[in-house]
Scaffold this motif. Structure first.
Motif, short mmCIF file in Angstrom:
data_model
loop_
_atom_site.label_atom_id
_atom_site.label_comp_id
_atom_site.label_asym_id
_atom_site.label_seq_id
_atom_site.Cartn_x
_atom_site.Cartn_y
_atom_site.Cartn_z
N LEU A 75 -9.11 -6.77 -3.83
CA LEU A 75 -8.18 -5.81 -4.25
C LEU A 75 -8.34 -4.72 -2.78
O LEU A 75 -9.37 -4.47 -2.50
N HIS A 76 -7.23 -4.43 -2.51
CA HIS A 76 -6.83 -3.56 -1.57
C HIS A 76 -6.36 -2.23 -1.99
O HIS A 76 -5.37 -2.15 -2.60
N ILE A 77 -6.98 -1.27 -1.69
CA ILE A 77 -6.44 0.23 -1.99
C ILE A 77 -5.92 0.78 -0.88
O ILE A 77 -6.87 1.26 0.10
N MET A 78 -4.78 1.01 -0.69
CA MET A 78 -4.15 1.61 0.52
C MET A 78 -4.26 3.22 0.53
O MET A 78 -4.17 3.91 -0.68
N ASP A 79 -4.21 3.86 1.64
CA ASP A 79 -4.22 5.49 1.66
C ASP A 79 -5.19 6.06 0.48
O ASP A 79 -4.64 6.62 -0.30
N SER A 80 -6.32 5.51 0.35
CA SER A 80 -7.31 5.85 -0.57
C SER A 80 -7.33 7.51 -0.71
O SER A 80 -7.44 8.29 0.32
N GLN A 81 -7.55 7.77 -1.99
CA GLN A 81 -7.62 9.20 -2.25
C GLN A 81 -8.98 9.67 -2.99
O GLN A 81 -9.50 8.71 -3.62
N PRO A 82 -9.29 10.90 -2.76
CA PRO A 82 -10.73 10.93 -3.63
C PRO A 82 -10.59 10.80 -4.93
O PRO A 82 -11.54 10.45 -5.79
#
Lengths: 113, 114
Positions: A75-82
């Motif tokens: 799993l890749h989460i791009m532009d990760s956010q809080p």
């Protein structure tokens, strides 16, 4: 016997960065690979899922990559956010009479501002 | 659409006692599964009920038993509680015939065994 192995168990990523979680499976009878997201005090919720005949699936900032020959998926989460800070579980299932879902151990993701 | 609801949310028992956990499935779902999630672990499949019968079981002893009712709600019963039974118990509902692993989870019942 851990049929779905997940790593890392914890992950800290800077806001805007890419979060990557890896999983490997052993049972070739698995035919569906979902990812679940769990916030504290809540039950897991389906995030995204893939079948073994597809090598990649993207939904918004979330992408699953699947390597059938290596029996691995990630799993890749791009532009990760809080707000992405949660525990993520990879999982696998098959249709052998019932929908038993086998989960990985989980990855606790913390996205820092 | 009503989601999966579980009760109680928290409970404390002593070793050797018995416990019953309850679950109401999501509207339109006829299959209920129960999972045990120990602290820091992924959910482990206990069993699944469809048409009021158990039709799949994980590696849990017979002291873990369940029921499904005509309205698709379900109970999980655990007898002779052991310290290792302390965990979050999750109920999940789904539609029979769904060719996916998609489960809809409740928020769980946290059981502490002293």
């Amino acid at each position: 016997q851990q049929q779905v192995k997940q790593s890392p168990q914890s992950l800290i990523v800077q806001k805007g960065g890419i979060s990557i979680i890896n999983c490997a499976y052993e049972n070739t009878a698995f035919d569906y690979f979902p990812w679940y997201q769990q916030f504290p005090g809540k039950g897991p919720a389906l995030l995204i899922a893939i079948r073994p005949d597809v090598s990649e699936k993207k939904e918004g900032r979330f992408t699953i990559s699947f390597n059938k020959s290596a029996k691995q998926f990630s799993l890749h989460i791009m532009d990760s956010q809080p707000g992405d800070s949660a525990t993520y579980f990879c999982a696998a299932s098959n249709r052998a009479g019932y929908q038993k879902v086998t989960f990985g151990i989980g990855t606790k993701l913390q996205v820092i501002p | 659409e009503t989601g999966v609801t579980q009760s109680p949310t928290h409970l404390i028992k002593t070793r050797g006692q018995q416990v019953t956990l309850r679950c109401s499935s999501q509207s339109g779902h006829n299959t209920v599964s129960w999972y045990q999630q120990a602290l820091g672990q992924g959910p482990q499949f206990i069993f699944q009920y469809y048409r009021e019968e158990e039709n799949g079981r994980g590696n849990f002893p017979p002291r873990f038993s369940g029921l499904q009712f005509p309205n698709y709600s379900s109970e999980l019963n655990v007898n002779a509680l052991e310290l290792d039974d302390s965990a979050l118990y999750l109920c999940a509902s789904s539609r029979a015939g769904s060719n996916t692993g998609e489960l809809f989870f409740g928020e769980g019942s946290r059981l502490t065994v002293l």
